[in-house]
Enzyme design. Structure first.
Site, PDB file in Angstrom:
ATOM      1  N   GLY A   1       0.844  -1.198   0.000  1.00  0.00           N
ATOM      2  CA  GLY A   1       0.000   0.000   0.000  1.00  0.00           C
ATOM      3  C   GLY A   1       0.873   1.240   0.000  1.00  0.00           C
ATOM      4  O   GLY A   1       2.073   1.185   0.298  1.00  0.00           O
ATOM      5  N   CYS A   2       0.265   2.373  -0.346  1.00  0.00           N
ATOM      6  CA  CYS A   2       1.048   3.608  -0.446  1.00  0.00           C
ATOM      7  C   CYS A   2       1.526   4.066   0.935  1.00  0.00           C
ATOM      8  O   CYS A   2       2.709   4.374   1.113  1.00  0.00           O
ATOM      9  CB  CYS A   2       0.252   4.685  -1.159  1.00  0.00           C
ATOM     10  SG  CYS A   2      -1.484   4.776  -0.688  1.00  0.00           S
ATOM     11  N   TYR A   3       0.631   4.100   1.917  1.00  0.00           N
ATOM     12  CA  TYR A   3       1.078   4.506   3.260  1.00  0.00           C
ATOM     13  C   TYR A   3       2.171   3.555   3.768  1.00  0.00           C
ATOM     14  O   TYR A   3       3.227   4.009   4.227  1.00  0.00           O
ATOM     15  CB  TYR A   3      -0.095   4.506   4.261  1.00  0.00           C
ATOM     16  CG  TYR A   3      -1.098   5.623   4.093  1.00  0.00           C
ATOM     17  CD1 TYR A   3      -0.736   6.949   4.277  1.00  0.00           C
ATOM     18  CD2 TYR A   3      -2.432   5.353   3.796  1.00  0.00           C
ATOM     19  CE1 TYR A   3      -1.672   7.980   4.162  1.00  0.00           C
ATOM     20  CE2 TYR A   3      -3.369   6.376   3.674  1.00  0.00           C
ATOM     21  CZ  TYR A   3      -2.984   7.683   3.851  1.00  0.00           C
ATOM     22  OH  TYR A   3      -3.912   8.698   3.734  1.00  0.00           O
TER      23      TYR A   3
END
Ligand code: NDP
Ligand code: X2W
Length: 400
Positions: free
Chosen positions: A203-205
């Site tokens: 995921g980006c986070y």
């Protein structure tokens, strides 16, 4: 409609694709690294180019009508070896990429078809799966076993399927496949990724958070308790689907937190950090939605291990990422900005002293659609196909 038919007049086979489709991809794999964990390429690019004719690897993009899928299409436009032969969409099935994304109208690609109609993968060697989480497990399970797959959704990221069920509110539908999935945080799991068939792209986070924290935790330079993460994302992180909460009027001229007491990226972040620590790590994580289309910043507050200074953190990250093309540690005091990574695969980070003694602040920025999604996915597929990891990723950040 078959992918071959959809592809129409453009045919990579004419440029010498070896017979045998997906199965042949292993045989063609070019081992470009001397050591599994070494940092990016020092190989002879000319040698690889000679062995691998242009647009040799045939790519399927599942979910090409979404933000991450279209970002894959944009990146592959300049990729010398990967050419798209199949694209799918859901509501937009039957349309061309140019009609759905006018900025990609110059790309001569097959029209997008419905996933259910994509039953012929004989013209596909590798797939980027850019579909919503919860839809992906069954779709990937049904794909031919010879395909290399990078899944951008969260469906294969959590190694413990009970954790998946807890955080995603539905049973895992491909438990067997989960066992073979490799977590695709490239700089940390490179040696596993290059031999993987199925990669779960982070995921980006979690990307923006684990890249600075994992090496520091592994080297025992920071305490694993009291890690506080304040993270901010551009709206494209929520995908292109129309949602009331993402209307201009709901996003512009303000920011807000969400998932305050429990965001589904928490178990993914804790999984990676716990592995680095070899012990359970719990984090305090608060994401925020920002009035910008792309970009992500994580500001991370940590406690230094006894006897460790902020300079030690800076020095360790500098050494750890010394040979990494896509992770940039700024000079002391320089502040990372999201606008300095826009459109690129870079993660820019730095470490700062806190006024509270014994603590430090870490700031990490990425473009959520590139290093946070499609760029890292391409980095991973390059690795899996044995070609230079940075191929097709040479885009400098777009500024201003
Ligand atoms: N956006 C981001 O910054 C990031 C996203 N991700 C993950 O990547 C994945 C894709 O995200 P993103 O591109 O933003 O999402 P979008 O909503 O922009 O795109 C989703 C795509 O999936 C298609 N689709 C939707 N539902 C179905 C279904 N039931 N069956 C088949 N196809 C379907 C859509 O088709 P159509 O448009 O025709 O309806 C579209 O092509 C998600 O899992 C997301 O969480 C990961 C990291 C960052
Ligand atoms: C702004 C926004 O809504 N961001 C998404 C995260 C995007 C992402 O990385 O999602 P996946 O884990 O599904 O891949 C969210 O908070 O759910």
């Amino acid at each position: 409609m078959s992918s071959a038919a959809a592809y129409g007049s453009i045919c990579f086979g004419q440029r010498g694709f070896p017979k045998g489709g997906a199965k042949s991809s292993k045989a063609r794999k070019l081992h470009v690294r001397d050591t599994a964990a070494s940092a990016p390429q020092s190989l002879s690019f000319a040698k690889i180019k000679a062995q691998m004719p242009e647009k040799t690897v045939r790519i399927g993009v599942l979910g090409a009508s979404g933000y991450t899928g279209s970002e894959i299409v944009r990146l592959l436009a300049n990729h010398p070896y990967f050419g798209i032969t199949l694209m799918t969409a859901d509501r937009k099935a039957g349309q061309s990429i140019g009609s759905v994304f006018p900025h990609l109208a110059t790309q001569h690609l097959p029209d997008m078809i419905a996933v259910n109609d994509a039953d012929d993968f004989s013209n596909v060697d590798a797939v980027f799966c850019c579909l919503p989480h919860g839809t992906t497990q069954e779709i990937i399970k049904a794909l031919p076993k010879g395909l290399k797959i990078v899944d951008l959704s969260a469906d294969f990221r959590l190694r413990d399927i009970n954790e998946y069920e807890k955080w995603y509110g539905q049973p895992h539908r491909a438990a067997e496949l989960q066992k073979e999935a490799v977590y695709g945080l490239t700089e940390i799991y490179r040696s596993e990724i290059q031999d993987a068939r199925l990669v779960a792209n982070p995921g980006c986070y979690p990307t923006s958070i684990q890249l600075p924290l994992a090496p520091l935790i592994k080297a025992n330079l920071i305490e694993i308790k009291n890690i506080i993460i304040d993270a901010k994302s551009g709206v494209s992180g929520a995908g292109r689907g129309a949602k009331e909460a993402n209307l201009y009027t709901e996003i512009a001229e303000g920011i807000h937190s969400y998932g305050v007491t429990g965001h589904r990226h928490v178990p993914e972040i804790e999984q990676g950090l716990s592995e680095a620590a070899n012990s359970g790590v719990i984090v305090s994580f608060t994401p925020h939605l920002m009035p910008m289309s792309r970009g992500m910043q994580s500001t991370i507050y940590v406690e230094l291990a006894p006897g460790v200074s902020v300079e030690d953190l800076h020095q360790h990250l500098g050494i750890f990422y010394e040979n990494e093309e896509f992770v940039v540690l700024l000079k002391e005091k320089e502040v990372p900005h999201t606008r300095h990574v826009r459109g690129s695969n870079y993660c820019i980070m730095n470490v700062f002293p806190d006024r509270i003694p014994g603590r430090a602040k870490i700031i990490s920025v990425i473009d959520n659609l590139v290093k946070g999604a499609s760029g890292q996915a391409l980095q991973n597929l390059n690795l899996m196909m044995g070609i230079p990891e940075n191929t097709g990723l040479g885009y400098m950040p777009l500024f201003p």
